[in-house]
Enzyme design. Structure first.
Site, PDB file in Angstrom:
ATOM      1  N   TYR A 275      11.209   8.556   0.916  1.00 52.24           N
ATOM      2  CA  TYR A 275      11.112   7.485  -0.077  1.00 52.24           C
ATOM      3  C   TYR A 275      11.698   7.837  -1.443  1.00 52.24           C
ATOM      4  CZ  TYR A 275       7.956   5.582   3.443  1.00 52.24           C
ATOM      5  OH  TYR A 275       7.423   5.106   4.617  1.00 52.24           O
TER       6      TYR A 275
ATOM      7  N   GLU B 233      12.340  -9.710   1.780  1.00 50.41           N
ATOM      8  CA  GLU B 233      11.590  -8.509   2.179  1.00 50.41           C
ATOM      9  C   GLU B 233      12.484  -7.288   1.964  1.00 50.41           C
ATOM     10  OE1 GLU B 233      10.439  -8.650   6.328  1.00 50.41           O
ATOM     11  OE2 GLU B 233      10.387  -6.467   6.408  1.00 50.41           O
TER      12      GLU B 233
ATOM     13  N   ARG C 135      13.393   4.200  12.400  1.00 50.54           N
ATOM     14  CA  ARG C 135      12.206   5.070  12.326  1.00 50.54           C
ATOM     15  C   ARG C 135      11.319   4.875  13.563  1.00 50.54           C
ATOM     16  NH1 ARG C 135       9.519   4.791   6.633  1.00 50.54           N
ATOM     17  NH2 ARG C 135       8.543   6.674   7.495  1.00 50.54           N
TER      18      ARG C 135
ATOM     19  N   ASP D 243       1.601 -15.605   6.464  1.00 46.99           N
ATOM     20  CA  ASP D 243       1.146 -16.987   6.285  1.00 46.99           C
ATOM     21  C   ASP D 243       1.124 -17.385   4.815  1.00 46.99           C
ATOM     22  OD1 ASP D 243       0.871 -17.291   8.984  1.00 46.99           O
ATOM     23  OD2 ASP D 243      -1.323 -17.284   9.020  1.00 46.99           O
TER      24      ASP D 243
ATOM     25  N   PRO E  23       0.791  -1.234   0.000  1.00 45.20           N
ATOM     26  CA  PRO E  23       0.000   0.000   0.000  1.00 45.20           C
ATOM     27  C   PRO E  23       0.823   1.283   0.000  1.00 45.20           C
ATOM     28  CG  PRO E  23      -0.225  -1.181   2.085  1.00 45.20           C
ATOM     29  CD  PRO E  23       0.472  -2.102   1.144  1.00 45.20           C
ATOM     30  N   ASN E  24       0.300   2.229  -0.739  1.00 43.77           N
ATOM     31  CA  ASN E  24       0.824   3.599  -0.846  1.00 43.77           C
ATOM     32  C   ASN E  24       2.097   3.708  -1.684  1.00 43.77           C
ATOM     33  OD1 ASN E  24      -1.211   4.855   0.886  1.00 43.77           O
ATOM     34  ND2 ASN E  24      -0.252   3.669   2.507  1.00 43.77           N
TER      35      ASN E  24
ATOM     36  N   ARG F   1       5.001  10.832  -2.659  1.00 43.95           N
ATOM     37  CA  ARG F   1       4.757  10.477  -1.264  1.00 43.95           C
ATOM     38  C   ARG F   1       6.030  10.686  -0.422  1.00 43.95           C
ATOM     39  NH1 ARG F   1       4.689   4.368   1.123  1.00 43.95           N
ATOM     40  NH2 ARG F   1       4.125   4.958   3.229  1.00 43.95           N
TER      41      ARG F   1
ATOM     42  N   ALA G 288       3.261  -0.858   4.830  1.00 39.72           N
ATOM     43  CA  ALA G 288       2.781  -0.887   6.223  1.00 39.72           C
ATOM     44  C   ALA G 288       2.354  -2.285   6.673  1.00 39.72           C
ATOM     45  CB  ALA G 288       1.627   0.102   6.396  1.00 39.72           C
TER      46      ALA G 288
ATOM     47  N   ASN H 114       8.005  -5.674  -1.008  1.00 40.66           N
ATOM     48  CA  ASN H 114       7.985  -4.544  -0.077  1.00 40.66           C
ATOM     49  C   ASN H 114       6.547  -4.478   0.432  1.00 40.66           C
ATOM     50  OD1 ASN H 114       7.910  -2.200   1.329  1.00 40.66           O
ATOM     51  ND2 ASN H 114       9.010  -0.959  -0.185  1.00 40.66           N
TER      52      ASN H 114
ATOM     53  N   HIS I 247      12.821  -2.818   1.870  1.00 41.69           N
ATOM     54  CA  HIS I 247      12.271  -1.510   2.226  1.00 41.69           C
ATOM     55  C   HIS I 247      13.169  -0.415   1.683  1.00 41.69           C
ATOM     56  CE1 HIS I 247       9.413  -3.368   4.907  1.00 41.69           C
ATOM     57  NE2 HIS I 247      10.401  -4.137   5.304  1.00 41.69           N
ATOM     58  N   LEU I 248      12.555   0.629   1.192  1.00 44.35           N
ATOM     59  CA  LEU I 248      13.313   1.794   0.718  1.00 44.35           C
ATOM     60  C   LEU I 248      14.017   2.470   1.885  1.00 44.35           C
ATOM     61  CD1 LEU I 248      10.372   2.988  -1.483  1.00 44.35           C
ATOM     62  CD2 LEU I 248      12.637   2.545  -2.429  1.00 44.35           C
ATOM     63  N   SER I 249      13.287   2.665   2.963  1.00 41.20           N
ATOM     64  CA  SER I 249      13.831   3.369   4.128  1.00 41.20           C
ATOM     65  C   SER I 249      14.398   2.356   5.126  1.00 41.20           C
ATOM     66  CB  SER I 249      12.730   4.202   4.794  1.00 41.20           C
ATOM     67  OG  SER I 249      11.740   3.354   5.345  1.00 41.20           O
TER      68      SER I 249
ATOM     69  N   HIS J  83       4.327  -4.580   9.226  1.00 38.83           N
ATOM     70  CA  HIS J  83       4.316  -4.483  10.676  1.00 38.83           C
ATOM     71  C   HIS J  83       3.157  -5.219  11.350  1.00 38.83           C
ATOM     72  CE1 HIS J  83       7.300  -1.616   9.481  1.00 38.83           C
ATOM     73  NE2 HIS J  83       6.400  -0.863   8.871  1.00 38.83           N
TER      74      HIS J  83
ATOM     75  N   ARG K 121       7.439   0.764  13.364  1.00 36.18           N
ATOM     76  CA  ARG K 121       8.018   0.269  12.104  1.00 36.18           C
ATOM     77  C   ARG K 121       9.193  -0.668  12.330  1.00 36.18           C
ATOM     78  NH1 ARG K 121       5.708   3.533   8.098  1.00 36.18           N
ATOM     79  NH2 ARG K 121       5.299   5.608   8.898  1.00 36.18           N
TER      80      ARG K 121
HETATM   81  C1  DQA Z   1       8.359   0.988   3.679  1.00 36.04           C
HETATM   82  C2  DQA Z   1       8.440   1.223   5.199  1.00 36.04           C
HETATM   83  C3  DQA Z   1       7.087   0.991   5.851  1.00 36.04           C
HETATM   84  O1  DQA Z   1       7.167   1.214   7.251  1.00 36.04           O
HETATM   85  C4  DQA Z   1       6.069   1.981   5.284  1.00 36.04           C
HETATM   86  O2  DQA Z   1       4.790   1.717   5.823  1.00 36.04           O
HETATM   87  C5  DQA Z   1       6.027   1.976   3.801  1.00 36.04           C
HETATM   88  C6  DQA Z   1       7.282   1.862   3.052  1.00 36.04           C
HETATM   89  C7  DQA Z   1       9.684   1.307   2.978  1.00 36.04           C
HETATM   90  O3  DQA Z   1       9.842   0.897   1.828  1.00 36.04           O
HETATM   91  O4  DQA Z   1      10.564   1.984   3.536  1.00 36.04           O
HETATM   92  O5  DQA Z   1       4.980   2.167   3.194  1.00 36.04           O
HETATM   93  O6  DQA Z   1       8.062  -0.367   3.456  1.00 36.04           O
END
Ligand code: DQA
Length: 145
Positions: A22, A97, A106, A86, A9-10, A17, A76, A73, A99-101, A79, A110
């Site tokens: 990001y 897995e 953080r 599953d 999501p997002n 964003r 959210a 990725n 993550h950009l950040s 978490h 997170r």
């Molecule tokens: C994220 C980190 C997550 O905590 C956040 O909810 C995201 C992006 C990242 O790529 O850094 O949407 O997965």
């Protein structure tokens, strides 16, 4: 290798964003960049983004006979989605897995991933290079099998 690249999501809003966190590149640009890297040559990458937990799970299920590896990725969902965790455990496909950040530096909520334990690796904090590092880890796992 057939590699399924899933973004949660997002992440469809990358580029606009929270760019300080990001980056300024869109998801489409990141996907194209990943596909054009030398490491991706000879492999088939399929990209999927959804804001919906169930759609992500459905894709993991429906591509389970196609995919040799998954880069995810979960955004959210990282978490708190035991359902995505599953699904990854259920299909048994090597999954990294990403993550950009750097989620370890953080907000407290997170810092914990419920997905990590069912993955062969976790990469964070490298911006778009996290996806490339994820790809390299998958290729390494494949070679070790
Ligand atoms: C994220 C980190 C997550 O905590 C956040 O909810 C995201 C992006 C990242 O790529 O850094 O949407 O997965």
């Amino acid at each position: 290798m057939n590699i399924l690249v899933i973004n949660g999501p997002n992440l469809n809003l990358l580029g606009v964003r929270e760019p300080d966190t990001y980056g300024r590149e869109t998801l489409e640009e990141i996907n194209q960049w990943l596909e054009s890297q030398p490491e991706a040559e000879g492999h088939t990458l399929k990209f999927f983004q959804s804001n919906h937990e169930g759609e992500i799970i459905d894709t993991i299920h429906s591509d389970r006979d196609w995919a040799d590896g998954i880069i995810i990725n979960p955004a959210a969902f990282t978490h708190y989605s035991y359902a995505i965790r599953d699904a990854i455990a259920a299909v048994g496909i090597p999954t990294v897995e990403v993550h950009l950040s750097d989620i370890s530096k953080r907000e407290d909520f997170r810092k914990h991933s419920v997905i990590e334990a069912v993955c062969v690796g976790q990469v964070m904090g490298l911006g778009k290079a996290s996806y490339l590092e994820g790809l390299k880890r998958l290729l390494r796992v494949e070679r070790e099998v």
